[in-house]
Design a protein around this motif. Structure first.
Motif, PDB file in Angstrom:
ATOM      1  N   PRO A 264       0.891  -1.236   0.041  1.00 52.29           N
ATOM      2  CA  PRO A 264      -0.067  -0.372   0.008  1.00 52.29           C
ATOM      3  C   PRO A 264       0.987   1.346   0.025  1.00 52.29           C
ATOM      4  O   PRO A 264       1.908   1.108   0.434  1.00 52.29           O
ATOM      5  N   ARG A 265       0.321   2.449  -0.615  1.00 50.22           N
ATOM      6  CA  ARG A 265       1.068   3.630  -0.853  1.00 50.22           C
ATOM      7  C   ARG A 265       1.847   4.414   0.354  1.00 50.22           C
ATOM      8  O   ARG A 265       3.061   4.659   0.285  1.00 50.22           O
ATOM      9  N   LEU A 266       0.955   4.660   1.225  1.00 56.86           N
ATOM     10  CA  LEU A 266       1.322   5.287   2.419  1.00 56.86           C
ATOM     11  C   LEU A 266       2.635   5.032   3.200  1.00 56.86           C
ATOM     12  O   LEU A 266       2.577   3.794   3.709  1.00 56.86           O
ATOM     13  N   HIS A 296      -3.736   2.636  -1.645  1.00 55.67           N
ATOM     14  CA  HIS A 296      -3.779   2.402  -0.203  1.00 55.67           C
ATOM     15  C   HIS A 296      -5.004   1.803   0.081  1.00 55.67           C
ATOM     16  O   HIS A 296      -5.954   2.330   0.916  1.00 55.67           O
ATOM     17  N   ILE A 297      -5.149   0.568   0.040  1.00 55.45           N
ATOM     18  CA  ILE A 297      -6.459  -0.303   0.336  1.00 55.45           C
ATOM     19  C   ILE A 297      -5.886  -1.609   0.858  1.00 55.45           C
ATOM     20  O   ILE A 297      -4.942  -1.963   0.399  1.00 55.45           O
TER      21      ILE A 297
ATOM     22  N   ALA B 137       0.139   4.441   9.705  1.00 58.49           N
ATOM     23  CA  ALA B 137       0.020   5.367   8.340  1.00 58.49           C
ATOM     24  C   ALA B 137      -0.206   4.236   7.145  1.00 58.49           C
ATOM     25  O   ALA B 137      -0.897   4.421   6.305  1.00 58.49           O
ATOM     26  N   HIS B 138       0.882   3.227   7.232  1.00 54.76           N
ATOM     27  CA  HIS B 138       1.175   2.217   6.199  1.00 54.76           C
ATOM     28  C   HIS B 138       0.039   1.234   6.096  1.00 54.76           C
ATOM     29  O   HIS B 138      -0.151   0.650   5.036  1.00 54.76           O
ATOM     30  N   ALA B 140      -3.419   0.198   5.423  1.00 53.21           N
ATOM     31  CA  ALA B 140      -4.695   0.732   4.660  1.00 53.21           C
ATOM     32  C   ALA B 140      -5.964   0.042   5.363  1.00 53.21           C
ATOM     33  O   ALA B 140      -6.081  -0.848   5.918  1.00 53.21           O
ATOM     34  N   GLU B 270       6.957  10.137   3.104  1.00 51.06           N
ATOM     35  CA  GLU B 270       5.621  10.094   2.685  1.00 51.06           C
ATOM     36  C   GLU B 270       5.306  11.596   2.016  1.00 51.06           C
ATOM     37  O   GLU B 270       5.243  11.801   0.867  1.00 51.06           O
TER      38      GLU B 270
END
Lengths: 325, 323
Positions: A264-266, A296-297, B137-138, B140, B270
């Motif tokens: 995921p992205r973050l 981000h899922i 935060a990472h 989801a 980020e």
């Protein structure tokens, strides 16, 4: 003479190589013995090394890592398997609080020479709780080393280096790569942790990828070549230590960077690579640095949806085209 | 009235419980003792042991219980006593709390608030000063916020409890005793919006939670050097309010991101990556980071050397200005 073997068989060969070399190395985990591993990556090791050195455990990840940690403290070099990397969450306290900090908290008097190997990542339709790419959890913990090979040769060489390292190493085997094949020479293979590899040279854009994304990045580079764009592909291989030098030297040459992450992205490793490159090579950059990631899922299990969200060759191509334009 | 951050959060939980019978508060020592930091002081006396209760020392059980209660229509507020104690519950957070709405295709929502006192600066023993926001935060499916002002202590707590999805509220423990005026009712900006706390023209400094106060002090000190710093309070780490950050960068062209968490993969990485992509042509300098080091948190006697302070921020500001 090189032979063609699978990533799966490379796991077995790597473990056997180290267990033959050093009696203090042993393997522990759920179904690693009798069953030969849920992905059959440890098949045959019980026969060769016996039940004292290849041990099945109860289904308790905390017990596996706790035992491995104790064994490492008292002189052994354990290889602990966590069947799916998602299950690391059930024993994260041991990884993040105990293993990562022991060397520091004892002022270097106690080191933990252990390897946690685990099947990581998506692509096999296993859904949100058995498909996560969690290497970033480990990268975010100071005190751990983090490795994720993309091919059988690197798997053996980096695994040997991980076993011989005196600190805890998290070794992420990308589970969709198990059936893939690569050429591996005979004899002992040992590589160095913290070294990225340029797997394809190019001049217009640098693509940095890890594990399952490396092959896709190479395919994207093929397609980009047809469009007249020359892409350099770097297989990152290890997140900690991070071989920033190889990446930065490449970007100094190409002036463009695209990172390709399965996670995921973050707060993924791409953010760190981009931040480092931007800081160290600011005046060499000709365009925005681009990250290609899974959105981000949580990862879906349906075939079509999983294919849709994981970075595809096309998305990597698009990212590179955007970066150079 | 003048209250501390801890009192503001306490009042936020109190008012949420008064407004809605489904809101529950539980965790280790949150009931009879009122919490190790007294954040839940008097709540059990007011609302009784059915709604405010002590749990065993089992973080996994606390979060698992919160998930079950939320499935059955409650709006639980669970406390992890310290940042470093959230790890034993990691599986409940990442595999269940974060994924239930997605796995049930939206049919099962989990309106759970998890309060976690986080960060260093109080001379605590090991494992009690962690900044684990990068994991949250990472992951989801989790929303992650951190109040940096007394008013946000109240308002963000209320907003988190009112949200239909899981929200991790990272409470800056070293600022629990920070005082400010709080006039109720108070509403601050939406939960996931970043806010410019101090306008400036030369360099944007982005901070959240415990580092907001440090960033404001750095801006004061910078004035003496003739530098005008714009301080942005990030407030939300997931999702991140990219628009406010880009807008600020368009004004200043330079940005320093501050947090206590280790540098690798932290929210600063980020943000730097986002700004490189979204605001590349406005950059006069790379986005620089003033963060904790990539080592485990040190013993208390060394923490002042480890934590980012005004000097570390201003060093980075100066570096950004030198480009």
């Amino acid at each position: 003479m090189a032979e063609l073997i699978t990533y799966r068989d490379a796991v077995k060969r790597a473990i056997a190589q180290e267990m033959r070399r050093d009696d203090s190395v042993y393997l522990i985990g759920e179904d690693v013995g009798d069953a030969g591993g849920v992905f059959k990556a440890t098949k045959g090791l019980l026969d060769e090394f016996g039940p004292v050195r290849v041990r099945d455990t109860p289904i308790s990840e905390e017990a596996i890592l706790g035992a491995a940690m104790g064994a490492a403290m008292t002189g052994l070099r354990p290889i602990a398997e966590i069947m799916f990397s998602d299950f690391l969450a059930t024993c994260w306290d041991l990884v993040a609080v105990e293993m990562a900090k022991t060397r520091y908290m004892t002022d270097g008097q106690v080191t933990l020479p252990l390897v946690i190997r685990t099947a990581n990542g998506g692509g096999l339709r296993f859904g949100a709780q058995h498909s996560q790419a969690v290497e970033n959890w480990a990268m975010a913990v100071p005190g751990l080393k983090v490795v994720a090979p993309s091919n059988p040769h690197d798997l053996i060489g980096l695994f040997a280096a991980a076993v011989r390292d005196d600190d805890p190493v998290l070794f992420f085997e990308q589970k969709s790569l198990y059936p893939t094949k690569g050429h591996v020479e005979e004899g002992e293979i040992v590589e160095e942790l913290g070294t990225a590899k340029i797997v394809r040279s190019g001049t217009d854009v640098t693509i940095v990828a890890l594990a399952s994304m490396v092959r896709r990045a190479e395919q994207a580079a093929d397609e980009l070549a047809e469009q007249g764009i020359s892409a350099e592909v770097i297989d990152l291989r290890s997140l900690v230590p991070l071989d920033a030098t190889t990446i930065i030297e490449s970007v100094v040459k190409t002036s463009r960077l695209v990172t390709v992450e399965e996670n995921p992205r973050l707060c993924g490793w791409g953010s760190e690579v981009v931040s480092l490159v931007a800081e160290e090579a600011f005046w060499h950059l000709d365009g925005p640095l681009t990250r290609v990631t899974t959105p981000h899922i949580p990862l879906p299990s349906a075939d079509a949806l999983e294919d849709e969200v994981l970075p595809s060759v096309q998305r990597i191509v698009d990212g590179c085209v955007k970066a150079v334009s | 009235m003048t209250v501390t951050l801890a009192q503001a959060i306490n009042r936020g939980i109190h008012d949420a419980m008064e407004a809605d019978d489904r809101v529950l508060m539980f965790g280790e020592d949150v009931g009879k003792l009122g919490g190790v930091f007294r954040v839940t002081d008097t709540l059990q006396e007011t609302f009784g042991t059915d709604r405010v209760y002590d749990t065993p020392l089992a973080e996994s059980g606390i979060i698992g219980t919160a998930i079950g209660l939320a499935m059955y229509g409650f709006r639980p507020v669970a406390e992890m006593q310290f940042d470093g104690f959230a790890y034993p519950a990691f599986e409940q957070f990442t595999s269940h709390l974060a994924k239930m709405r997605n796995r049930s295709r939206g049919r099962v929502k989990l309106p759970v608030t998890v309060r976690i006192p986080f960060g260093g600066g109080i001379g605590a023993v090991e494992h009690h000063s962690e900044s684990p926001e990068t994991y949250w935060a990472h992951t989801a499916g989790l929303k992650v916020v951190s109040p940096g002002t007394v008013a946000d202590g109240y308002a963000m707590t209320r907003a988190a409890i009112a949200a239909d999805d899981p929200v991790i509220v990272l409470e800056p423990k070293r600022r629990y005793w920070m005082k400010d005026d709080l006039e109720l009712p108070v509403t601050t900006e939406p939960l996931h919006k970043a806010v410019v706390r101090r306008p400036g023209t030369d360099v944007t400094v982005v901070a959240y939670g415990p580092m907001l106060k440090t960033a404001m002090e750095a801006a004061d000190a910078a004035e003496e050097e003739g530098w005008s710093l714009e301080v942005v309070d990030l407030r939300s780490l997931s999702p991140i309010d990219t628009d406010t950050l880009v807008a600020s960068l368009q004004r200043t062209g330079r940005m320093v991101v501050v947090h206590e968490a280790a540098q690798s993969l932290g929210p600063a990485a980020e943000i730097a990556a986002r700004m490189q992509q979204e605001a590349f042509y406005h950059l006069e300098a790379p986005i620089l980071r003033a963060t904790g080091y990539d080592t485990p948190y040190p013993p208390a006697m060394l923490e002042e050397f480890w934590l980012p302070d005004v000097d570390r921020i201003l060093d980075r500001v100066e570096e950004a200005l030198d480009y």
